[in-house]
Design an enzyme around this catalytic site. Structure first.
Site, PDB file in Angstrom:
ATOM      1  N   ASP A   1      -4.110   5.209   6.468  1.00 20.57           N
ATOM      2  CA  ASP A   1      -4.620   6.438   7.025  1.00 20.57           C
ATOM      3  C   ASP A   1      -5.522   5.992   8.099  1.00 20.57           C
ATOM      4  O   ASP A   1      -5.103   5.563   9.264  1.00 20.57           O
ATOM      5  CB  ASP A   1      -5.403   7.210   5.991  1.00 20.57           C
ATOM      6  CG  ASP A   1      -5.859   8.584   6.481  1.00 20.57           C
ATOM      7  OD1 ASP A   1      -5.321   8.997   7.454  1.00 20.57           O
ATOM      8  OD2 ASP A   1      -6.607   9.328   5.633  1.00 20.57           O
TER       9      ASP A   1
ATOM     10  N   GLU B   1       0.758  -1.037  -0.064  1.00 20.22           N
ATOM     11  CA  GLU B   1      -0.036  -0.152   0.039  1.00 20.22           C
ATOM     12  C   GLU B   1       0.747   1.177  -0.099  1.00 20.22           C
ATOM     13  O   GLU B   1       1.951   1.303   0.588  1.00 20.22           O
ATOM     14  CB  GLU B   1      -0.773  -0.167   1.261  1.00 20.22           C
ATOM     15  CG  GLU B   1      -2.117  -0.226   1.141  1.00 20.22           C
ATOM     16  CD  GLU B   1      -2.923   0.775   0.242  1.00 20.22           C
ATOM     17  OE1 GLU B   1      -2.611   1.497  -0.635  1.00 20.22           O
ATOM     18  OE2 GLU B   1      -4.614   0.685   0.570  1.00 20.22           O
TER      19      GLU B   1
ATOM     20  N   LYS C   1      -0.165   6.628   8.925  1.00 18.52           N
ATOM     21  CA  LYS C   1      -0.592   7.910   9.910  1.00 18.52           C
ATOM     22  C   LYS C   1      -1.172   7.133  11.188  1.00 18.52           C
ATOM     23  O   LYS C   1      -2.240   6.963  11.368  1.00 18.52           O
ATOM     24  CB  LYS C   1      -1.613   8.551   9.163  1.00 18.52           C
ATOM     25  CG  LYS C   1      -1.219   9.333   8.185  1.00 18.52           C
ATOM     26  CD  LYS C   1      -2.285  10.300   7.312  1.00 18.52           C
ATOM     27  CE  LYS C   1      -2.177  10.739   6.244  1.00 18.52           C
ATOM     28  NZ  LYS C   1      -3.248  11.357   5.475  1.00 18.52           N
TER      29      LYS C   1
HETATM   30  P1  5GP Z   1      -7.766   4.941   4.723  1.00 14.72           P
HETATM   31  O1  5GP Z   1      -8.762   3.847   4.281  1.00 14.72           O
HETATM   32  O2  5GP Z   1      -6.590   3.866   5.368  1.00 14.72           O
HETATM   33  O3  5GP Z   1      -8.342   5.976   5.661  1.00 14.72           O
HETATM   34  O4  5GP Z   1      -7.163   5.537   3.260  1.00 14.72           O
HETATM   35  C1  5GP Z   1      -6.978   4.642   2.451  1.00 14.72           C
HETATM   36  C2  5GP Z   1      -6.729   5.392   1.011  1.00 14.72           C
HETATM   37  O5  5GP Z   1      -6.867   6.759   0.998  1.00 14.72           O
HETATM   38  C3  5GP Z   1      -5.272   5.451   0.670  1.00 14.72           C
HETATM   39  O6  5GP Z   1      -4.739   4.109  -0.073  1.00 14.72           O
HETATM   40  C4  5GP Z   1      -5.137   6.609  -0.040  1.00 14.72           C
HETATM   41  O7  5GP Z   1      -5.679   6.446  -1.518  1.00 14.72           O
HETATM   42  C5  5GP Z   1      -6.187   7.688   0.324  1.00 14.72           C
HETATM   43  N1  5GP Z   1      -5.492   8.474   1.191  1.00 14.72           N
HETATM   44  C6  5GP Z   1      -5.476   8.621   2.712  1.00 14.72           C
HETATM   45  N2  5GP Z   1      -4.409   9.355   3.167  1.00 14.72           N
HETATM   46  C7  5GP Z   1      -3.969  10.086   2.154  1.00 14.72           C
HETATM   47  C8  5GP Z   1      -3.003  10.959   1.825  1.00 14.72           C
HETATM   48  O8  5GP Z   1      -2.400  11.857   2.858  1.00 14.72           O
HETATM   49  N3  5GP Z   1      -2.604  11.459   0.595  1.00 14.72           N
HETATM   50  C9  5GP Z   1      -3.202  10.766  -0.681  1.00 14.72           C
HETATM   51  N4  5GP Z   1      -2.841  11.377  -1.811  1.00 14.72           N
HETATM   52  N5  5GP Z   1      -4.071   9.800  -0.473  1.00 14.72           N
HETATM   53  C10 5GP Z   1      -4.683   9.782   0.854  1.00 14.72           C
END
Ligand code: 5GP
Length: 168
Positions: A95, A91, A123
């Protein structure tokens, strides 16, 4: 925040060395999550010395902008069998962890020998998932970042470094 190209490459080499060590004598299948992980997967795999396969899959989870919807419907493009194989998910960033939790659940349904998550960025302050990723390149603050595969409305994936987007 800004992460230089050579710092990213060093972290990726360290991750690859750990994987080469931990999976010695095993056959690994890497599952890279498109689009964000394409550059990370390419650079990491150059330093993997194990016999391995790689498959690129897409999930319908994220629809642009600066927030995460967390919606994952299905994995598209997994045409290799992962039954009884050691799976490492690649990945770009973890986040909240919602996306990766859903990917893990979908993959576990295919009866792999093991599933671990290898993410370039993590994060910890935003994470709400079940289990923290096992293999992390760098932990970063809870800020939106762009570059090295990561986009802002599909732009910026080509950058060799990682930049924090200005919040104004
Ligand atoms: P999660 O489900 O862990 O919150 O987020 C997953 C997806 O959100 C990541 O694979 C990515 O595509 C997007 N994402 C989360 N944080 C960021 C960030 O800081 N920058 C970008 N460009 N995409 C993010």
């Amino acid at each position: 925040m800004f992460i230089r190209e050579n710092e990213l490459q060093e972290k990726i080499k360290t991750l690859a060395a750990r994987i080469n060590d931990e999976y010695q004598g095993k056959e690994v299948i890497f599952i890279a999550i498109l689009n964000g992980a394409f550059m990370f997967a390419a650079d990491l795999l150059k330093s993997i010395t194990l016999p391995c396969e790689i498959s690129f899959v897409k999930v319908s989870s994220y629809h642009g902008g600066m927030s995460t919807t967390g919606r994952v419907d299905e994995l598209i493009g997994l045409n290799a069998s992962i039954e009884n194989k050691e799976v490492i998910i690649l990945e770009d960033i973890v986040d909240t962890g919602i996306t990766i939790d859903k990917i893990i659940t979908l993959l576990k349904a295919e009866s792999p020998a093991s599933v671990k998550v290898c993410t370039l960025l993590y994060k910890p302050d935003a994470f709400k998932g079940k289990k923290a990723p096992e293999l992390v390149g760098m932990s970063i603050p809870n800020k939106f970042v762009v570059g090295y595969g990561l986009d802002y409305d599909e732009k910026g994936r080509n950058l060799r470094e990682i930049y924090q987007l200005k919040e104004d």
